[in-house]
Design a protein around this motif. Structure first.
Motif, mmCIF file in Angstrom:
data_model
loop_
_atom_site.group_PDB
_atom_site.id
_atom_site.type_symbol
_atom_site.label_atom_id
_atom_site.label_comp_id
_atom_site.label_asym_id
_atom_site.label_seq_id
_atom_site.Cartn_x
_atom_site.Cartn_y
_atom_site.Cartn_z
ATOM 1 N N PHE A 1 -13.659 2.017 -0.217
ATOM 2 C CA PHE A 1 -12.760 2.203 -1.350
ATOM 3 C C PHE A 1 -13.389 3.199 -2.308
ATOM 4 C CE2 PHE A 1 -15.579 -1.193 -2.756
ATOM 5 C CZ PHE A 1 -15.878 -0.835 -4.062
ATOM 6 N N VAL A 2 -12.558 3.735 -3.193
ATOM 7 C CA VAL A 2 -13.006 4.654 -4.232
ATOM 8 C C VAL A 2 -12.292 4.268 -5.520
ATOM 9 C CG1 VAL A 2 -12.902 7.041 -5.069
ATOM 10 C CG2 VAL A 2 -13.582 6.574 -2.713
ATOM 11 N N LEU A 3 -13.027 4.348 -6.634
ATOM 12 C CA LEU A 3 -12.465 4.054 -7.949
ATOM 13 C C LEU A 3 -12.515 5.332 -8.783
ATOM 14 C CD1 LEU A 3 -13.292 0.930 -10.144
ATOM 15 C CD2 LEU A 3 -12.874 3.162 -11.124
ATOM 16 N N LEU A 4 -11.376 5.762 -9.289
ATOM 17 C CA LEU A 4 -11.284 6.964 -10.112
ATOM 18 C C LEU A 4 -11.131 6.573 -11.582
ATOM 19 C CD1 LEU A 4 -8.802 9.101 -7.960
ATOM 20 C CD2 LEU A 4 -11.304 8.973 -7.815
ATOM 21 N N GLU A 5 -12.001 7.117 -12.419
ATOM 22 C CA GLU A 5 -12.014 6.774 -13.844
ATOM 23 C C GLU A 5 -11.952 8.046 -14.698
ATOM 24 O OE1 GLU A 5 -12.626 5.719 -17.749
ATOM 25 O OE2 GLU A 5 -11.773 4.563 -16.102
ATOM 26 N N THR B 1 -9.719 7.209 2.105
ATOM 27 C CA THR B 1 -10.365 5.928 1.849
ATOM 28 C C THR B 1 -9.338 4.836 2.118
ATOM 29 O OG1 THR B 1 -11.693 4.693 0.239
ATOM 30 C CG2 THR B 1 -9.757 5.814 -0.611
ATOM 31 N N ARG B 2 -9.818 3.645 2.338
ATOM 32 C CA ARG B 2 -8.875 2.560 2.656
ATOM 33 C C ARG B 2 -8.114 2.097 1.418
ATOM 34 N NH1 ARG B 2 -10.430 -2.917 6.059
ATOM 35 N NH2 ARG B 2 -8.332 -3.828 6.127
ATOM 36 N N VAL B 3 -8.832 1.894 0.314
ATOM 37 C CA VAL B 3 -8.204 1.456 -0.929
ATOM 38 C C VAL B 3 -8.637 2.395 -2.041
ATOM 39 C CG1 VAL B 3 -7.951 -0.401 -2.621
ATOM 40 C CG2 VAL B 3 -8.176 -0.962 -0.185
ATOM 41 N N LEU B 4 -7.681 2.897 -2.782
ATOM 42 C CA LEU B 4 -7.945 3.739 -3.940
ATOM 43 C C LEU B 4 -7.625 2.921 -5.194
ATOM 44 C CD1 LEU B 4 -6.914 5.876 -6.263
ATOM 45 C CD2 LEU B 4 -8.765 6.637 -4.773
ATOM 46 N N ILE B 5 -8.599 2.810 -6.092
ATOM 47 C CA ILE B 5 -8.387 2.125 -7.367
ATOM 48 C C ILE B 5 -8.260 3.188 -8.437
ATOM 49 C CG2 ILE B 5 -9.281 0.447 -9.021
ATOM 50 C CD1 ILE B 5 -11.055 -0.669 -6.749
ATOM 51 N N ALA B 6 -7.122 3.204 -9.126
ATOM 52 C CA ALA B 6 -6.885 4.164 -10.203
ATOM 53 C C ALA B 6 -7.120 3.455 -11.527
ATOM 54 C CB ALA B 6 -5.466 4.710 -10.131
ATOM 55 N N GLY B 7 -8.222 3.800 -12.200
ATOM 56 C CA GLY B 7 -8.541 3.188 -13.489
ATOM 57 C C GLY B 7 -9.787 2.337 -13.417
ATOM 58 N N GLY B 8 -10.782 2.680 -14.230
ATOM 59 C CA GLY B 8 -12.073 1.990 -14.188
ATOM 60 C C GLY B 8 -12.339 1.124 -15.393
ATOM 61 N N GLY B 9 -11.282 0.527 -15.971
ATOM 62 C CA GLY B 9 -11.495 -0.481 -16.990
ATOM 63 C C GLY B 9 -11.919 -1.793 -16.349
ATOM 64 N N VAL B 10 -11.854 -2.874 -17.111
ATOM 65 C CA VAL B 10 -12.293 -4.172 -16.587
ATOM 66 C C VAL B 10 -11.485 -4.569 -15.361
ATOM 67 C CG1 VAL B 10 -12.405 -6.637 -17.130
ATOM 68 C CG2 VAL B 10 -13.251 -4.964 -18.779
ATOM 69 N N ALA B 11 -10.165 -4.325 -15.365
ATOM 70 C CA ALA B 11 -9.342 -4.692 -14.217
ATOM 71 C C ALA B 11 -9.755 -3.908 -12.970
ATOM 72 C CB ALA B 11 -7.869 -4.463 -14.530
ATOM 73 N N GLY B 12 -9.957 -2.602 -13.105
ATOM 74 C CA GLY B 12 -10.366 -1.808 -11.955
ATOM 75 C C GLY B 12 -11.732 -2.207 -11.435
ATOM 76 N N LEU B 13 -12.665 -2.497 -12.323
ATOM 77 C CA LEU B 13 -13.998 -2.936 -11.904
ATOM 78 C C LEU B 13 -13.937 -4.297 -11.221
ATOM 79 C CD1 LEU B 13 -16.041 -1.844 -15.053
ATOM 80 C CD2 LEU B 13 -16.106 -0.778 -12.782
ATOM 81 N N ALA B 14 -13.080 -5.191 -11.722
ATOM 82 C CA ALA B 14 -12.928 -6.504 -11.090
ATOM 83 C C ALA B 14 -12.321 -6.367 -9.705
ATOM 84 C CB ALA B 14 -12.063 -7.405 -11.963
#
Length: 523
Positions: free
Chosen positions: A81-85, A55-68
């Protein structure tokens, strides 16, 4: 009368205080964030990744910051992108549940109307239809503003309107309220504060406040009234997880000066601050941030390792559903994890991350939702409110999770109360939170609220307790000065860091702004 040992052992039929008849059965248990999942970081996984995905961008953490951050990527037209929570539901401290069919918060339960400094949050509220411009002025949808009556305090055997003690106070107490209000107003002029904090310069005056505790600053100012100190201690525990003796004077002043100041009774501007709230608390916002993500949001993932290489970032995560280790290759990784977790999972954490981790302390929290068979009998004074606090108590009082409902509630209709308790920075607080059975915390709840509501235990049918071992960063003296040495979006090559920890305290505005800025910078 039944003993405390019997209460903790059985918990089904404790006696009502002062009565011979047993109380009705009480079901209960722990819900929400799983300490066991988080502790998987401590155990080795002797397996190779079952698959590698890109994926182009990986977001580690799905709290408010990751969702934003995810929202900011989508606003830029970037969908790769993918978000891992870790948990089964995104939102961090802004999650919710249903108890016997009634929605209630598992964490943060309100959002103050944002000031102009929080422009990213203002944009979100406009996007969600919570505010709009009418005749050149912003108007908020009143269905989402906290309904009146908003808050009350139980003191001296009756309820009063508002949380600042104002009934039956001495002239000296009122004089100290006014002196504190004047000092906050003066600091707002000489050393402006903002929320999010990074929108205001960190001056020498701020540094002097940050170098001492709020208790020390109040002592030097000669502000020692018991009512004032209780109220300020309550405010610090509410926003920062610990009291006056722990948090910095910068934080204690920031609580008021970044918003609308402190107003003594009788002040012309002493209007209560408006807040947005929902039966499920801030999960209402988190759910709307998560919903558009579809399968880009991957819950039940334990991020175990983040490593940079010449082409980007490799992230390994344990899929709790399949038990398999998966690897993600990405151009950038937004590390929207608490800093203490980031230091564990980063293969080679930058020095500034280690420095922040060494300075940060976390306050454990507990949120208990109590299902009631019917409305509680009430003491005299102010009417039942959304926020209800008992003067002098160790907890933070309770919120009526159904207060925002537009329909009429019959006295005999069920309802849910959400009780909040910040355990502070005592060395054994976190271990007690994890080791004590749920009945221990239920007993504390009934002990605290029983004076105001003697029929509470009799009408309680179920209690669901959420525990947060590292609920929020506490801004102890010296912390903000160290963190402000970092840019608004800390980064190291392909890694960008976004979490409220980087502000030194945990509120929605800080987490959302940092996540949004990281999303703008990634990719």
């Amino acid at each position: 009368m039944i003993s405390r040992r019997a209460w903790l052992a059985g918990a089904a039929l404790p006696l009502l205080p002062g009565c011979d008849a047993p109380a009705p059965p009480l079901d209960g248990g722990f819900v929400g964030a799983s300490a066991e999942r988080g502790h998987l970081l401590r155990t080795a996984v002797a397996q190779a990744p079952a698959r590698t995905q890109r994926t182009r961008v990986l977001i580690a953490g799905g709290g408010v910051a990751g969702l934003a951050a995810a929202r900011a990527l989508r606003q830029r037209g970037m969908e790769d992108f993918v978000l891992l929570e870790l948990e089964d539901q995104a939102g961090g401290n802004s999650r919710a549940m249903q108890l016997q069919g009634l929605p209630c918060p598992l964490g943060a339960h309100y959002l103050p109307l944002p000031t102009d400094a929080a422009r990213e949050v203002q944009d979100l509220l406009e996007e969600l239809g919570l505010r709009r411009r009418v005749a050149g002025r912003w108007e908020y949808d009143e269905r989402h503003l906290c309904h009146s009556p908003q808050e009350r305090l139980y003191r001296n055997g009756h309820w009063q309107d508002g949380l600042l003690p104002v009934q039956d106070i001495a002239a000296d107490t009122l004089a100290q309220y006014r002196r504190f209000a004047a000092r906050v107003a003066a600091l707002m002029r000489s050393a402006p504060f903002a929320l999010p904090a990074q929108r205001a310069a960190f001056t020498a005056e701020h540094a002097a406040l940050d170098a001492q505790t709020m208790a020390q600053w109040l002592g030097r100012e000669g502000l020692d009234d018991a009512q004032l100190l209780w109220y300020l201690d309550y405010c610090c525990r509410d926003d920062f997880g610990a009291g006056l003796a722990s948090v910095s004077a910068w934080a204690g002043i920031h609580y008021f000066a970044s918003r609308h100041g402190f107003h003594a009774p009788g002040d012309a501007d002493a209007e209560r601050e408006a807040v947005l709230t929902w039966p499920e608390g801030n999960a209402w916002l988190a759910q709307r941030l998560a919903q558009p993500l579809g399968d880009r949001l991957r819950c039940g993932r334990v991020v175990r390792r983040i490593a940079t290489h010449r082409h980007g970032v490799a992230v390994q995560a344990l899929d709790l559903g399949s038990g398999q280790l998966e690897q993600w290759e990405a151009t950038h990784c937004i590390v929207a994890l608490p800093v203490f977790v980031a230091t564990r999972v980063l293969a080679d954490a930058p020095a500034f991350v280690h420095d922040a981790a060494s300075a940060l302390l976390y306050a454990p929290w507990l949120v208990a939702n109590v299902h009631l068979r019917a409305a509680l009998a009430d003491r005299g004074g102010a009417a039942p409110s959304w926020d209800n606090v008992v003067y002098g108590s160790q907890g933070l009082g309770y919120v009526d999770a159904g207060h925002q409902g537009l329909g009429q509630r019959r006295p005999d209709s069920p309802r849910v109360l959400s009780w909040y308790h910040a355990l502070g920075l005592a060395t054994d607080a976190r271990s007690a939170l994890l080791q004590q059975p749920w009945q221990h915390w239920a007993m504390q709840l009934f002990d605290e609220l029983g004076a105001a509501h003697p029929d509470l235990r009799d009408k309680a049918s179920h209690i669901a307790i959420a525990r947060y071992g590292h609920a929020m960063a506490t801004p102890v003296p010296g912390l903000v000065r160290r963190l402000r040495a970092n840019p608004a979006t800390p980064r190291a090559g392909a890694l960008l860091f976004a979490h409220a920890d980087w502000s030194g305290y945990s509120v929605f505005e800080e987490a959302f702004t940092r996540g949004h800025l990281a999303g703008l910078a990634a990719g």
